[in-house]
Scaffold this motif. Sequence first.
Motif, mmCIF file in Angstrom:
data_model
loop_
_atom_site.group_PDB
_atom_site.id
_atom_site.type_symbol
_atom_site.label_atom_id
_atom_site.label_comp_id
_atom_site.label_asym_id
_atom_site.label_seq_id
_atom_site.Cartn_x
_atom_site.Cartn_y
_atom_site.Cartn_z
ATOM 1 N N LEU A 20 0.826 -1.204 0.000
ATOM 2 C CA LEU A 20 0.000 0.000 0.000
ATOM 3 C C LEU A 20 0.861 1.256 0.000
ATOM 4 C CD1 LEU A 20 -2.846 -0.985 2.475
ATOM 5 C CD2 LEU A 20 -3.053 -0.570 0.017
ATOM 6 N N LYS A 21 2.028 1.149 0.590
ATOM 7 C CA LYS A 21 2.952 2.286 0.618
ATOM 8 C C LYS A 21 3.324 2.716 -0.800
ATOM 9 C CE LYS A 21 7.348 1.812 1.834
ATOM 10 N NZ LYS A 21 8.573 1.686 2.644
ATOM 11 N N VAL A 22 3.465 1.758 -1.681
ATOM 12 C CA VAL A 22 3.785 2.065 -3.072
ATOM 13 C C VAL A 22 2.577 2.698 -3.765
ATOM 14 C CG1 VAL A 22 4.434 1.059 -5.296
ATOM 15 C CG2 VAL A 22 5.502 0.239 -3.189
ATOM 16 N N ALA A 23 1.387 2.201 -3.443
ATOM 17 C CA ALA A 23 0.166 2.690 -4.079
ATOM 18 C C ALA A 23 -0.236 4.069 -3.573
ATOM 19 C CB ALA A 23 -0.975 1.701 -3.842
ATOM 20 N N VAL A 24 0.046 4.365 -2.308
ATOM 21 C CA VAL A 24 -0.341 5.646 -1.702
ATOM 22 C C VAL A 24 0.896 6.239 -1.018
ATOM 23 C CG1 VAL A 24 -2.015 6.809 -0.209
ATOM 24 C CG2 VAL A 24 -2.610 4.616 -1.235
ATOM 25 N N PHE A 31 2.146 3.777 6.863
ATOM 26 C CA PHE A 31 2.235 2.368 6.514
ATOM 27 C C PHE A 31 3.501 1.733 7.078
ATOM 28 C CE2 PHE A 31 -0.492 3.534 2.659
ATOM 29 C CZ PHE A 31 -1.662 3.148 3.296
ATOM 30 N N ASP A 32 4.598 2.466 7.092
ATOM 31 C CA ASP A 32 5.831 1.938 7.687
ATOM 32 C C ASP A 32 5.658 1.688 9.179
ATOM 33 O OD1 ASP A 32 7.336 1.757 5.377
ATOM 34 O OD2 ASP A 32 8.287 3.717 5.645
#
Length: 52
Positions: A20-24, A31-32
Amino acid sequence: MKQLKEPSTWAGLAAVLQGLKVAVPTMALVFDGLSVACGGLAMVLRESQAHE
């Protein structure tokens, strides 16, 4: 709800959060942080002995 006691569930959730970190990217820090918490739970929870 029994699955929430399984370390693999928390490890999997940490992986999903990293995706999700990549997507948003604007929420990367959140997210981390959640990934670290989930990974920590995965490390301290015990594997259950009996699977139904």
